[in-house]
Enzyme design. Structure first.
Site, mmCIF file in Angstrom:
data_model
loop_
_atom_site.group_PDB
_atom_site.id
_atom_site.type_symbol
_atom_site.label_atom_id
_atom_site.label_comp_id
_atom_site.label_asym_id
_atom_site.label_seq_id
_atom_site.Cartn_x
_atom_site.Cartn_y
_atom_site.Cartn_z
ATOM 1 N N THR A 168 32.602 10.990 67.199
ATOM 2 C CA THR A 168 31.864 10.755 68.393
ATOM 3 C C THR A 168 32.406 9.194 68.476
ATOM 4 O OG1 THR A 168 30.109 11.380 67.490
ATOM 5 C CG2 THR A 168 29.153 9.795 68.955
ATOM 6 N N ARG A 196 24.525 24.253 70.543
ATOM 7 C CA ARG A 196 23.420 23.352 70.706
ATOM 8 C C ARG A 196 24.241 21.485 70.714
ATOM 9 N NH1 ARG A 196 26.453 18.014 67.507
ATOM 10 N NH2 ARG A 196 25.515 17.607 64.886
ATOM 11 N N GLY A 198 23.419 17.343 69.459
ATOM 12 C CA GLY A 198 23.403 16.441 67.945
ATOM 13 C C GLY A 198 22.523 15.484 68.710
ATOM 14 N N ASP A 199 22.734 14.242 68.304
ATOM 15 C CA ASP A 199 21.712 12.519 68.795
ATOM 16 C C ASP A 199 22.568 11.826 69.956
ATOM 17 O OD1 ASP A 199 23.636 12.345 67.300
ATOM 18 O OD2 ASP A 199 23.386 9.981 66.871
ATOM 19 N N THR A 219 26.271 7.213 64.982
ATOM 20 C CA THR A 219 27.527 7.898 64.609
ATOM 21 C C THR A 219 27.831 9.197 63.197
ATOM 22 O OG1 THR A 219 29.240 6.709 63.621
ATOM 23 C CG2 THR A 219 29.774 7.870 66.077
ATOM 24 N N GLY A 220 28.003 10.549 63.295
ATOM 25 C CA GLY A 220 27.748 10.739 61.645
ATOM 26 C C GLY A 220 26.829 12.449 62.028
ATOM 27 N N GLY A 222 24.182 13.845 63.336
ATOM 28 C CA GLY A 222 23.118 13.377 64.728
ATOM 29 C C GLY A 222 21.933 14.378 63.932
HETATM 30 N N1 GLY Z 1 26.256 12.208 65.881
HETATM 31 C C1 GLY Z 1 27.646 13.578 67.223
HETATM 32 C C2 GLY Z 1 26.779 15.193 66.651
HETATM 33 O O1 GLY Z 1 26.343 15.193 65.802
HETATM 34 O O2 GLY Z 1 27.135 15.111 67.598
#
Ligand code: GLY
Length: 310
Positions: A168, A196, A198-199, A219-220, A222
């Site tokens: 990300t 889906r 994420g964060d 990042t990581g 989410g």
């Molecule tokens: N941090 C990005 C995701 O999980 O999509």
């Protein structure tokens, strides 16, 4: 006020443009878009924008968000298909609609109405990587969510594909007025279940900025940052009196506490209201990039590793 850009390592390709925007007197928001749009256009980055890795069905779905630290305005898009300029579109959501998050077909509709050029996001290289794992699932007639679980489990210990799950881009900018802004953009987890998010498009989870206290971006994995509202937590910890260092450490320790069968790294970059910056990770050996006004180019630095408590 002194200028600052800080973000995930893959943001480096956009830092010259972002810093130039700030030096010309552009706003922190302008610098965020100028930086991230170059990452979204980078064909070598398979975690963001054009050439991002696709979902389980082979469709590239983009998420992005932007936040203005002056009055806490924010905009985000999720599961955007067919358009590369996710961060610009997130800004449009913030500036031109009464909403904070628009997802799916609505986001593509807004992109078209905004005159953004449609782009086939799936490149042959990204498709090759996608197929390389999916073929192992061929012939099964399980529901899709079983495939997602199997693919994610198989990738957990696979360093070659780790970035596909975690990649990300995020950037925090501080402009001449001392205003701060934060932006995040991603193609999300490769092989993710369609739809889906994420964060990254969730304000407070992957992105938060408040001029009074600072900003943070993740990042990581989410889903972990979503459960803890990690970006907002870092800023709230500082609001409650913690130093930047202590706020980031606490957020990382909270991430370590999460029970999660898919537990994976989360990386956080943050600044405080005075423009000090720091970055942590729940795993060792991760880096970030920074450029202050007196630097002629960005510098890559190691993130502070916060291990799980004994
Ligand atoms: N941090 C990005 C995701 O999980 O999509």
């Amino acid at each position: 006020m002194s200028l600052l850009l800080v973000g995930s390592t893959n943001a480096a390709v956009g830092f010259a443009a972002g810093m130039e925007t700030l030096r010309r007197g552009g706003s922190a928001l302008d610098a965020i878009v100028a930086t991230i749009e170059l990452v979204e256009a980078n064909p070598d980055d398979h975690s963001v924008g054009f050439s991002g890795l696709p979902n389980l069905l082979g469709e590239v779905e983009l998420d992005a968000s932007i936040m203005d630290g002056r009055a806490l305005a924010a905009g985000a898009v999720g599961a955007l298909q067919g358009y590369q300029d996710a961060i610009a579109l997130a800004r449009r959501v913030m500036d031109d609609t009464p909403h904070a998050l628009i997802a799916g077909t609505g986001s593509a509709r807004l992109a078209a109405e905004s005159g953004l050029p449609p782009v086939d996001l799936l490149t042959p290289e990204a498709e090759r990587v996608w197929r390389s794992r999916l073929d192992e699932q061929a012939g099964r007639d399980d529901p899709y969510h079983h495939h997602v679980r199997n693919v994610v489990r198989a990738l957990a210990d696979d360093p070659e594909h780790a970035e596909a799950l975690h990649g990300t881009v995020n950037v925090i900018a501080r402009d001449r007025n001392g205003d701060i802004a934060c932006g995040v953009s991603t193609s999300g987890w490769a092989w993710k279940y369609p739809g889906r998010m994420g964060d990254s498009p969730i304000i407070g989870a992957g992105n938060y900025a408040d001029n009074r206290f600072g900003a943070a971006a993740c990042t990581g994995r989410g889903e972990m940052a979503q459960r803890l509202c990690t970006a907002h937590s870092v800023v709230a910890f500082m609001r409650c009196g913690m130093t930047l260092d202590a706020a980031l450490t606490q957020a990382a320790l909270d991430l370590h506490r999460l029970a999660d069968p898919y537990w994976s790294e989360v990386n956080i970059v943050a600044i405080d209201a005075a423009g000090r910056y720091d970055a942590v990770s729940t795993v060792a050996g991760k880096t970030f990039v920074v450029q202050t006004e007196d630097m002629t180019a960005h510098q890559e630095r190691e993130r502070r590793f916060v291990p799980a408590p004994a």
